[in-house]
Design a protein around this motif. Structure first.
Motif, PDB file in Angstrom:
ATOM      1  N   GLY A 114       0.622  -1.312   0.055  1.00  0.00           N
ATOM      2  CA  GLY A 114       0.089  -0.047  -0.128  1.00  0.00           C
ATOM      3  C   GLY A 114       0.752   1.110  -0.100  1.00  0.00           C
ATOM      4  O   GLY A 114       2.050   1.357   0.197  1.00  0.00           O
ATOM      5  N   VAL A 115       0.200   2.287  -0.264  1.00  0.00           N
ATOM      6  CA  VAL A 115       0.770   3.812  -0.283  1.00  0.00           C
ATOM      7  C   VAL A 115      -0.127   4.461   0.426  1.00  0.00           C
ATOM      8  O   VAL A 115      -1.394   4.319   0.394  1.00  0.00           O
ATOM      9  CB  VAL A 115       1.139   4.387  -1.616  1.00  0.00           C
ATOM     10  CG1 VAL A 115       2.243   3.482  -2.352  1.00  0.00           C
ATOM     11  CG2 VAL A 115      -0.114   4.397  -2.296  1.00  0.00           C
ATOM     12  N   ASN A 116       0.283   5.718   1.008  1.00  0.00           N
ATOM     13  CA  ASN A 116      -0.602   6.663   1.893  1.00  0.00           C
ATOM     14  C   ASN A 116      -0.620   7.835   1.252  1.00  0.00           C
ATOM     15  O   ASN A 116       0.615   8.583   0.665  1.00  0.00           O
ATOM     16  CB  ASN A 116      -0.025   6.831   3.173  1.00  0.00           C
ATOM     17  CG  ASN A 116      -0.373   5.184   4.146  1.00  0.00           C
ATOM     18  OD1 ASN A 116      -1.232   4.748   4.018  1.00  0.00           O
ATOM     19  ND2 ASN A 116       0.612   4.963   4.693  1.00  0.00           N
ATOM     20  N   VAL A 117      -1.791   8.550   1.221  1.00  0.00           N
ATOM     21  CA  VAL A 117      -2.008   9.885   0.741  1.00  0.00           C
ATOM     22  C   VAL A 117      -2.198  10.859   1.973  1.00  0.00           C
ATOM     23  O   VAL A 117      -3.080  10.672   2.593  1.00  0.00           O
ATOM     24  CB  VAL A 117      -2.910  10.311  -0.327  1.00  0.00           C
ATOM     25  CG1 VAL A 117      -3.094  11.368  -0.696  1.00  0.00           C
ATOM     26  CG2 VAL A 117      -2.701   9.156  -1.643  1.00  0.00           C
ATOM     27  N   ILE A 118      -1.158  11.714   2.238  1.00  0.00           N
ATOM     28  CA  ILE A 118      -1.170  12.394   3.456  1.00  0.00           C
ATOM     29  C   ILE A 118      -1.532  14.086   3.279  1.00  0.00           C
ATOM     30  O   ILE A 118      -0.889  14.829   2.493  1.00  0.00           O
ATOM     31  CB  ILE A 118       0.182  12.298   4.508  1.00  0.00           C
ATOM     32  CG1 ILE A 118       0.398  10.960   4.512  1.00  0.00           C
ATOM     33  CG2 ILE A 118       0.161  13.133   5.714  1.00  0.00           C
ATOM     34  CD1 ILE A 118      -0.509  10.013   5.471  1.00  0.00           C
ATOM     35  N   SER A 119      -2.680  14.334   4.027  1.00  0.00           N
ATOM     36  CA  SER A 119      -2.761  15.848   3.821  1.00  0.00           C
ATOM     37  C   SER A 119      -1.806  16.759   4.276  1.00  0.00           C
ATOM     38  O   SER A 119      -1.100  16.498   5.308  1.00  0.00           O
ATOM     39  CB  SER A 119      -3.986  16.218   4.692  1.00  0.00           C
ATOM     40  OG  SER A 119      -4.278  17.481   4.492  1.00  0.00           O
ATOM     41  N   ASP A 120      -1.465  17.890   3.675  1.00  0.00           N
ATOM     42  CA  ASP A 120      -0.290  18.853   4.211  1.00  0.00           C
ATOM     43  C   ASP A 120      -1.035  20.200   4.955  1.00  0.00           C
ATOM     44  O   ASP A 120      -0.283  20.921   5.306  1.00  0.00           O
ATOM     45  CB  ASP A 120       0.309  19.273   2.739  1.00  0.00           C
ATOM     46  CG  ASP A 120       1.607  18.551   2.401  1.00  0.00           C
ATOM     47  OD1 ASP A 120       2.141  17.723   3.136  1.00  0.00           O
ATOM     48  OD2 ASP A 120       1.999  18.714   1.194  1.00  0.00           O
ATOM     49  N   GLY A 121      -2.155  20.275   4.799  1.00  0.00           N
ATOM     50  CA  GLY A 121      -2.823  21.085   5.630  1.00  0.00           C
ATOM     51  C   GLY A 121      -4.106  20.503   6.447  1.00  0.00           C
ATOM     52  O   GLY A 121      -3.759  19.677   7.333  1.00  0.00           O
ATOM     53  N   ALA A 122      -5.430  21.225   6.574  1.00  0.00           N
ATOM     54  CA  ALA A 122      -6.383  20.928   7.408  1.00  0.00           C
ATOM     55  C   ALA A 122      -6.851  19.260   6.727  1.00  0.00           C
ATOM     56  O   ALA A 122      -6.535  18.809   5.822  1.00  0.00           O
ATOM     57  CB  ALA A 122      -7.308  21.922   7.163  1.00  0.00           C
ATOM     58  N   PRO A 123      -7.381  18.628   7.904  1.00  0.00           N
ATOM     59  CA  PRO A 123      -7.843  17.144   7.670  1.00  0.00           C
ATOM     60  C   PRO A 123      -9.042  17.423   6.767  1.00  0.00           C
ATOM     61  O   PRO A 123      -9.694  18.257   6.543  1.00  0.00           O
ATOM     62  CB  PRO A 123      -8.279  16.701   8.999  1.00  0.00           C
ATOM     63  CG  PRO A 123      -8.622  18.044   9.851  1.00  0.00           C
ATOM     64  CD  PRO A 123      -7.535  19.005   9.249  1.00  0.00           C
ATOM     65  N   TRP A 124      -9.258  16.206   6.117  1.00  0.00           N
ATOM     66  CA  TRP A 124     -10.416  16.128   4.950  1.00  0.00           C
ATOM     67  C   TRP A 124     -11.640  15.220   5.747  1.00  0.00           C
ATOM     68  O   TRP A 124     -11.448  14.662   6.533  1.00  0.00           O
ATOM     69  CB  TRP A 124      -9.818  14.904   3.908  1.00  0.00           C
ATOM     70  CG  TRP A 124      -8.812  15.499   3.254  1.00  0.00           C
ATOM     71  CD1 TRP A 124      -8.527  16.587   2.446  1.00  0.00           C
ATOM     72  CD2 TRP A 124      -7.748  14.755   2.835  1.00  0.00           C
ATOM     73  NE1 TRP A 124      -7.433  16.765   1.823  1.00  0.00           N
ATOM     74  CE2 TRP A 124      -6.717  15.717   2.088  1.00  0.00           C
ATOM     75  CE3 TRP A 124      -7.085  13.253   3.046  1.00  0.00           C
ATOM     76  CZ2 TRP A 124      -5.444  15.068   1.561  1.00  0.00           C
ATOM     77  CZ3 TRP A 124      -5.798  12.849   2.778  1.00  0.00           C
ATOM     78  CH2 TRP A 124      -5.139  13.779   1.910  1.00  0.00           C
ATOM     79  N   SER A 125     -12.740  15.680   5.109  1.00  0.00           N
ATOM     80  CA  SER A 125     -13.964  15.230   5.576  1.00  0.00           C
ATOM     81  C   SER A 125     -14.156  13.980   5.090  1.00  0.00           C
ATOM     82  O   SER A 125     -13.776  13.761   3.985  1.00  0.00           O
ATOM     83  CB  SER A 125     -14.822  16.241   5.835  1.00  0.00           C
ATOM     84  OG  SER A 125     -15.627  16.558   4.455  1.00  0.00           O
ATOM     85  N   ALA A 126     -14.911  12.883   5.858  1.00  0.00           N
ATOM     86  CA  ALA A 126     -15.120  11.754   4.959  1.00  0.00           C
ATOM     87  C   ALA A 126     -16.026  12.083   3.916  1.00  0.00           C
ATOM     88  O   ALA A 126     -16.074  11.226   2.734  1.00  0.00           O
ATOM     89  CB  ALA A 126     -16.000  10.786   6.155  1.00  0.00           C
ATOM     90  N   ALA A 127     -16.996  13.182   3.842  1.00  0.00           N
ATOM     91  CA  ALA A 127     -18.052  13.343   2.812  1.00  0.00           C
ATOM     92  C   ALA A 127     -17.039  13.701   1.866  1.00  0.00           C
ATOM     93  O   ALA A 127     -17.446  13.441   0.365  1.00  0.00           O
ATOM     94  CB  ALA A 127     -18.837  14.532   3.189  1.00  0.00           C
ATOM     95  N   TYR A 128     -16.090  14.314   1.874  1.00  0.00           N
ATOM     96  CA  TYR A 128     -15.262  14.838   0.727  1.00  0.00           C
ATOM     97  C   TYR A 128     -14.557  13.796   0.081  1.00  0.00           C
ATOM     98  O   TYR A 128     -14.418  13.551  -1.157  1.00  0.00           O
ATOM     99  CB  TYR A 128     -14.077  15.951   1.116  1.00  0.00           C
ATOM    100  CG  TYR A 128     -13.010  16.344   0.142  1.00  0.00           C
ATOM    101  CD1 TYR A 128     -13.602  17.012  -1.230  1.00  0.00           C
ATOM    102  CD2 TYR A 128     -11.659  16.003   0.376  1.00  0.00           C
ATOM    103  CE1 TYR A 128     -12.772  17.352  -1.881  1.00  0.00           C
ATOM    104  CE2 TYR A 128     -10.656  16.613  -0.469  1.00  0.00           C
ATOM    105  CZ  TYR A 128     -11.216  17.098  -1.807  1.00  0.00           C
ATOM    106  OH  TYR A 128     -10.109  17.635  -2.738  1.00  0.00           O
ATOM    107  N   VAL A 129     -13.873  13.044   0.858  1.00  0.00           N
ATOM    108  CA  VAL A 129     -13.261  11.671   0.336  1.00  0.00           C
ATOM    109  C   VAL A 129     -14.042  10.882  -0.456  1.00  0.00           C
ATOM    110  O   VAL A 129     -13.924  10.194  -1.363  1.00  0.00           O
ATOM    111  CB  VAL A 129     -12.671  10.797   1.601  1.00  0.00           C
ATOM    112  CG1 VAL A 129     -12.040   9.346   0.975  1.00  0.00           C
ATOM    113  CG2 VAL A 129     -11.475  11.785   2.139  1.00  0.00           C
TER     114      VAL A 129
END
Length: 440
Positions: free
Chosen positions: A291-306
């Protein structure tokens, strides 16, 4: 009398503890593991072959492949697939010989470079053994309506007058032939197979030798059969076939044989259980998730956005709501799972998606279940790079380290060794037999 009762109770308790401890050890040893650069792939062992068919039954087959027989094609490292969505290709290839070894450009340069369709990619492992048990594969994907076809034999459509493809395979099944005194119809056999669905956690299949098609097929109403064979799977992600499951299977087979006035060739329990353990040990060495991970550089993402991003990109939500799956059509036009997307422990069907949030998206490849020619590794990395660019994020491994060229080369070398090992065993990654072995 009280002493005898106490001794009997103590013996029963001790027996139960031993059985429970053995099952715990089996499950512990069969969990999917993450592939590490220092892994050393052990040498191959010969395939496990189950029961054999009598000469008179083999003669009925005339050694001629059935009309619907399709010769297995070996996976190759050629042929590519388009990048997912508008993803910028994330890798290129270079080599020390004409075939070329797989390499991956650094993330900073990936946006400016393009990859050939035949490129090979490898990746850093981003999924440890502590994150998932082997049972996770049972709920790995939902079936897209009118698009994804089930691998389970019972769900396959039967073309009028044509037999369904046989399921039983001596590589992973213990086969018990049942020799009928006279022909039996599927209408007579099917009502007697109620106990022949599973033996403990192992699937059971029953097939009949149909004279008209000169082939074995799952027993179907309206068809006449000269002989029957029943098989129990030797191992799956729940562990190897044990003595209790074998006994349950044999009892059910004996009942069916008696009802059909048939003679059964029952295998030896000790040998069968030993074969099951050997197959389970082999499967454990190949049961790898990358696997690989995509990590946010800023504010967290909401589950609705994902959820919105995954849905727009064509990923399909699983039945249990815990992951999205990327599908791709194989050479037969059947949609097969390539990799999955998870957002922490989010359940997209039960959780409040406006409240649930996080900084990490995990893309996971179940190596034995995705066919190598589809290049699932390449597509997963390209999609991860696309997500990182669109969502203002970074592509990293589980230790939050940027994915480098050296790490990809090391992992790809071992990944190819796993593919070769599965091929040599006769169960290429993504094949029907591999899908059965590496599932619950």
């Amino acid at each position: 009398m009280d002493l005898q009762t106490a001794l009997v109770v103590a013996g029963i308790v001790l027996l139960l503890l031993v059985v429970a401890y053995n099952q715990w050890q089996i499950r512990k040893s069969r969990r999917p593991r993450a592939l590490q650069p220092e892994d050393d792939v052990p040498p191959m062992r010969e395939p496990v072959v189950g029961g054999s068919t009598k000469p008179e039954v083999s003669a009925k087959l005339h050694e001629t492949p059935p009309p619907d027989h399709i010769e297995r094609r070996e996976p190759t490292l050629t042929g590519g697939a388009a990048a997912v969505g508008d993803a910028t290709p994330a890798a290129r290839t270079a080599g020390t010989d004409e075939a070329g070894d797989a390499t991956l450009a650094a993330a900073a340069a990936s946006a400016a470079q393009s990859a050939d369709a035949d490129d090979q990619i490898a990746e850093e492992v981003a999924y440890g053994t502590g994150q998932a048990a082997r049972g996770d594969a049972a709920a790995r994907a939902a079936v897209p309506p009118a698009a994804v076809q089930s691998d389970e034999q019972g769900d396959l459509a039967v073309i009028e007058g044509q037999p369904r493809p046989a399921v039983i395979d001596p590589l992973i099944d213990c086969i018990v032939p049942l020799h009928l005194e006279r022909k039996a119809s599927g209408d007579r056999i099917l009502p007697l197979t109620g106990r022949l669905r599973r033996a403990g956690t192992k699937q059971v299949h029953i097939e009949g030798l149909r004279e008209a098609a000169n082939a074995w097929e799952p027993v179907t109403a309206g068809h006449q059969y000269e002989d029957i064979q029943v098989a129990v799977q030797l191992a799956n992600r729940s562990g190897p076939l044990n003595a209790l499951e074998f006994s349950e299977f044999v009892n059910a087979v004996e009942g069916l044989a008696e009802a059909l006035d048939a003679s059964a060739e029952l295998p030896d329990m000790t040998e069968t259980v030993a074969n099951a353990r050997e197959l389970d040990n082999f499967a454990a060495t190949c049961d790898v998730q990358l696997g690989v991970n995509v990590i946010s550089d800023g504010a967290p993402w909401s589950a609705a956005y994902v959820q919105s991003v995954a849905t727009q990109d064509g990923l399909v939500l699983s039945r249990d709501g815990t992951r999205f799956t990327r599908y791709q059509a194989d050479q037969d036009g059947i949609q097969r799972a390539l990799f999955t997307l998870q957002f922490g422990d989010t359940n997209f069907l039960r959780d409040d998606l406006t409240v649930k949030a996080g900084h990490q998206i995990t893309l996971l490849l179940d190596v034995p279940q995705a066919a190598q020619p589809a290049k699932p590794l390449k597509l997963m990395c390209e999609y991860g790079d696309s997500l990182a660019q669109r969502m203002g994020a970074r592509l990293v491994d589980d230790n939050m380290r940027p994915l480098t060229e050296a790490s990809f080369v090391a992992i790809f070398t071992q990944l190819q060794a796993l593919y070769d090992k599965l091929d040599a065993r006769g169960m290429p990654a993504g094949s029907p037999v591999a899908l059965r072995l590496f599932s619950n």
